[in-house]
Design an enzyme around this catalytic site. Structure first.
Site, PDB file in Angstrom:
ATOM      1  N   TYR A   1       4.584   9.874  -5.722  1.00 17.41           N
ATOM      2  CA  TYR A   1       5.121   8.193  -5.240  1.00 17.41           C
ATOM      3  C   TYR A   1       3.410   7.737  -4.763  1.00 17.41           C
ATOM      4  CZ  TYR A   1       6.668   9.330  -0.716  1.00 17.41           C
ATOM      5  OH  TYR A   1       6.953   9.613   1.040  1.00 17.41           O
ATOM      6  N   CYS A   2       3.368   6.868  -4.281  1.00 23.52           N
ATOM      7  CA  CYS A   2       2.561   5.755  -4.029  1.00 23.52           C
ATOM      8  C   CYS A   2       3.383   4.738  -3.577  1.00 23.52           C
ATOM      9  CB  CYS A   2       1.474   5.636  -4.570  1.00 23.52           C
ATOM     10  SG  CYS A   2       1.094   4.685  -5.362  1.00 23.52           S
ATOM     11  N   ARG A   3       2.571   3.830  -2.938  1.00 21.43           N
ATOM     12  CA  ARG A   3       3.347   2.556  -2.556  1.00 21.43           C
ATOM     13  C   ARG A   3       3.814   0.898  -3.862  1.00 21.43           C
ATOM     14  NH1 ARG A   3       1.790  -2.743  -2.875  1.00 21.43           N
ATOM     15  NH2 ARG A   3       1.822  -4.491  -1.469  1.00 21.43           N
TER      16      ARG A   3
END
Length: 272
Positions: free
Chosen positions: A68-70
């Protein structure tokens, strides 16, 4: 063309994590260190997108990996790259919407791995793990003594007992292979317990406690919940540090127990 990874939304990911054992998957945050420190999903390890290629050996091929990221854009690239390896037995998931879509618990700061002296051997690491449990037991006992025999505070006594039970579990690993180890009570009572699991200072937490009102049910239990999430986060990151070694399984077992402690605190919050 079918992608080599699968998208997963926040709701499905929470359900996935709830029903999986800690040794079945790895949660990877591919943002930058400053983003991770501001808030990350408990249990996630930090591998910035720009470092993924050189750190592929840290990513197991026989477990599921959730990235996951932003917002889901960087993690999509990471998922594609990770899933393109020649042999991948597990499933690669990308959290759609990233951490912006995550409405579960977030932890600030980086896991306090520094509380473990990696220069020592496995027995010293396990002794430190017991010491952290001792610190948590001392803190919950102090809370219970402060607030007395009221319904929600009774759960703190359960937590104190659970921490000691958790220390006994770690003691079993610590004593394994020793010809004549001292008994649990001798080892446990000899621990300082000056740092609470998750890396918090016992004295700092007690000082914070003194600033609380006399009937702070919600704020006190939310503090306890953060401690347990932080302990889970630390255990998961330590398991990753020991990947492929016997200690990986030990720290995954510890993380499993921390999830039970989180549930105990969550149930207590319904009494506020």
């Amino acid at each position: 063309m079918t992608e080599a990874y699968q998208d997963i939304d926040a709701e499905r990911l929470r359900a996935y994590m709830a029903r999986r054992q800690e040794n079945e998957y790895l949660l990877v945050d591919v943002r930058q260190p400053d983003e991770y420190a501001k808030g990350h999903i408990p249990g996630s390890v930090l591998i910035p997108l720009g470092e993924v290629s050189e750190r592929l050996r840290e990513l197991p091929v026989d477990k599921d990996i959730v990235v996951y990221c932003r917002s889901g854009k960087r993690s999509r690239a990471a998922a594609l790259f990770i899933s393109s390896r020649p042999y991948v037995a597990g499933t690669i998931f990308n959290l759609t919407g990233g951490i912006l879509a995550w409405d579960g618990h977030l932890l600030p700061a980086v896991p306090s791995i520094k509380v473990f002296d990696r220069a020592g051997d496995d027995r010293q690491v396990l002794l430190r793990a017991m010491d952290l449990e001792r610190g948590a037991q001392r803190f919950y006992t102090a809370l219970r003594q402060r607030y007395g025999a009221i319904a929600w505070a009774e759960r703190l006594a359960e937590l104190a007992g659970a921490e000691e039970g958790h220390a006994r579990l770690i003691y079993g690993h610590w004593a394994e292979g020793q010809s004549d180890p001292p008994d649990f009570a001798t080892v446990y009572q000899g621990l300082a317990g000056d740092i609470v699991e998750g890396g918090y200072s016992f004295s700092a937490l007690v000082a914070m406690l003194e600033e609380q009102p006399q009937q702070p049910c919600r704020s006190t239990l939310e503090m306890a919940l953060t401690i347990e999430y932080s302990a889970y986060d630390l255990s998961r990151n330590m398991a990753h540090r020991f990947q492929g070694q016997p200690m990986e399984a030990v720290f995954n077992t510890i993380a499993e127990a921390e999830k039970e402690h989180m549930q105990l605190v969550a149930r207590a919050l319904s009494l506020c």
